[in-house]
Design an enzyme around this catalytic site. Structure first.
Site, PDB file in Angstrom:
ATOM      1  N   ASP A 100       0.816  -1.284  -0.141  1.00  0.00           N
ATOM      2  CA  ASP A 100      -0.015   0.092   0.016  1.00  0.00           C
ATOM      3  C   ASP A 100       0.886   1.266  -0.095  1.00  0.00           C
ATOM      4  O   ASP A 100       1.242   1.839   1.103  1.00  0.00           O
ATOM      5  CB  ASP A 100      -0.886  -0.074   1.251  1.00  0.00           C
ATOM      6  CG  ASP A 100      -2.144   1.088   1.058  1.00  0.00           C
ATOM      7  OD1 ASP A 100      -2.121   1.729   0.011  1.00  0.00           O
ATOM      8  OD2 ASP A 100      -2.951   1.047   1.979  1.00  0.00           O
ATOM      9  N   ALA A 101       0.988   1.718  -1.225  1.00  0.00           N
ATOM     10  CA  ALA A 101       2.076   2.767  -1.475  1.00  0.00           C
ATOM     11  C   ALA A 101       1.571   4.038  -2.284  1.00  0.00           C
ATOM     12  O   ALA A 101       2.164   4.955  -2.095  1.00  0.00           O
ATOM     13  CB  ALA A 101       3.428   2.579  -1.977  1.00  0.00           C
ATOM     14  N   LYS A 102       0.416   3.583  -2.971  1.00  0.00           N
ATOM     15  CA  LYS A 102      -0.196   4.589  -3.537  1.00  0.00           C
ATOM     16  C   LYS A 102       0.765   5.578  -4.373  1.00  0.00           C
ATOM     17  O   LYS A 102       0.592   6.834  -4.581  1.00  0.00           O
ATOM     18  CB  LYS A 102      -1.259   5.446  -2.642  1.00  0.00           C
ATOM     19  CG  LYS A 102      -2.284   4.504  -1.935  1.00  0.00           C
ATOM     20  CD  LYS A 102      -3.146   5.609  -0.931  1.00  0.00           C
ATOM     21  CE  LYS A 102      -4.186   4.760  -0.230  1.00  0.00           C
ATOM     22  NZ  LYS A 102      -3.631   3.979   0.780  1.00  0.00           N
ATOM     23  N   ARG A 103       1.362   4.988  -5.459  1.00  0.00           N
ATOM     24  CA  ARG A 103       2.307   5.488  -5.944  1.00  0.00           C
ATOM     25  C   ARG A 103       1.682   5.884  -7.335  1.00  0.00           C
ATOM     26  O   ARG A 103       0.523   5.490  -7.984  1.00  0.00           O
ATOM     27  CB  ARG A 103       3.453   4.886  -6.447  1.00  0.00           C
ATOM     28  CG  ARG A 103       4.355   4.379  -5.428  1.00  0.00           C
ATOM     29  CD  ARG A 103       4.892   5.400  -4.434  1.00  0.00           C
ATOM     30  NE  ARG A 103       6.008   5.089  -3.532  1.00  0.00           N
ATOM     31  CZ  ARG A 103       6.005   5.349  -2.231  1.00  0.00           C
ATOM     32  NH1 ARG A 103       5.103   6.253  -1.754  1.00  0.00           N
ATOM     33  NH2 ARG A 103       6.977   4.890  -1.448  1.00  0.00           N
ATOM     34  N   THR A 130      -0.743  -0.751  -4.640  1.00  0.00           N
ATOM     35  CA  THR A 130      -1.936   0.361  -4.887  1.00  0.00           C
ATOM     36  C   THR A 130      -1.288   1.521  -5.546  1.00  0.00           C
ATOM     37  O   THR A 130      -0.023   2.059  -5.347  1.00  0.00           O
ATOM     38  CB  THR A 130      -2.311   0.623  -3.711  1.00  0.00           C
ATOM     39  OG1 THR A 130      -1.243   1.386  -2.696  1.00  0.00           O
ATOM     40  CG2 THR A 130      -2.905  -0.575  -2.864  1.00  0.00           C
TER      41      THR A 130
END
Length: 284
Positions: A100-103, A130
């Site tokens: 879960d890094a939402k890059r 993510t």
């Protein structure tokens, strides 16, 4: 993981894990208040103890573990080293890891993010990542390509559970579709023809109520935060996701983690959630 042997596509691996272990994703979110609740110091030693406990308690029984990268990054390189070890040990025990890094970025920068998490021999290689599409869905292409090449997957932010998300995700485009609906349509195209399920999923909040105006049938997984501490329950899932509920991967973080540091209590809580979710999905 090293070597050149291609992994089975993430969607197929996830479908099997959900069928065998139940459709549950547990977050690894070592924020300061949870460390304190566990009687741990807010330092690298506390971070390592927390993460190892979660992995040892759950990685051999839940379908997915989802470490939140930011809670590791805040400790610098030593925290990232703990994250690398946690990912390696979780995958070795049989859990799929969603980073879960939402890059989200463009061009060579997005390609570098993809190399960090989606190249099979990378230290932080994860089964899925993510990503944020709000620089345009096309900006994700380097991650899409590398995920396909390495048998990994993506979870694209589409309809998130935070109230602030509405101002972007519910905005209406020139064609009359919302931004969120556009993301879902693009993911459906990525997953066309994949069996038993595509590898490109959406993040869709379990707290959003009736989503029947959206086509959630993307032939891919729907990562659903909001179960537990945010107020949604497993029983809510059929009403939110309708016929797409079988592909939902509900994420529970604090609802499970608050039972630590006792490993048996962590396992018992995860098993309760997994049973309740499986029952709700079967009745949906």
């Amino acid at each position: 993981m090293t070597g050149t042997t291609a992994l089975e596509p993430f969607g197929a691996r996830l479908r099997r894990a959900m069928d065998e272990r139940g459709p549950l994703c547990v977050g690894i979110d070592p924020h300061a208040s949870l460390l304190a609740d566990w009687g741990l110091n807010d330092d690298v030693a506390g971070l390592e103890r927390f993460s190892r406990t979660v992995v040892e308690a759950l990685a051999d029984r839940v379908a997915v573990l989802k470490p939140q990268s930011a809670f590791f990054e805040r400790f610098g390189s030593r925290g990232v080293a703990v994250l690398e070890k946690s990912v390696e040990e979780a995958r070795a025990a049989g859990a799929l890891v969603v980073m879960d890094a939402k890059r989200g970025d463009i061009g060579s920068t997005m390609a570098a993010y993809a190399e960090t998490y989606l190249r099979k021999d990378a230290p932080l290689f994860s089964d899925a990542l993510t990503v944020s599409p709000f620089l345009g869905y096309g900006s994700l292409q380097p991650a899409v390509d590398l995920a396909r090449e390495n048998g990994a997957g993506l979870f694209v932010l589409a309809l998130t559970s935070n109230p602030e998300g509405r101002e972007v995700q519910h905005a209406v485009r020139e064609d009359g579709r919302t931004v969120g609906a556009t993301m879902l349509a693009r993911l459906a195209a990525e997953n066309a023809g994949a069996e038993p399920m595509g590898s490109f999923g959406a993040v869709v909040g379990a707290t959003l109520g009736d989503l029947s105006s959206y086509d959630l049938e993307i032939n891919g997984p729907l990562l659903a935060p909001g179960i537990g501490a945010q107020g949604a329950t497993p029983a809510d899932l059929p009403g939110v996701f309708g016929t797409a509920v079988r592909n939902v991967v509900p994420n529970v973080s604090r609802g499970v983690l608050r039972h630590g540091p006792d490993a048996a209590a962590l396992r018992a809580s995860a098993e309760r959630f997994a049973t309740e979710i499986a029952s709700a999905v079967a009745s949906g």
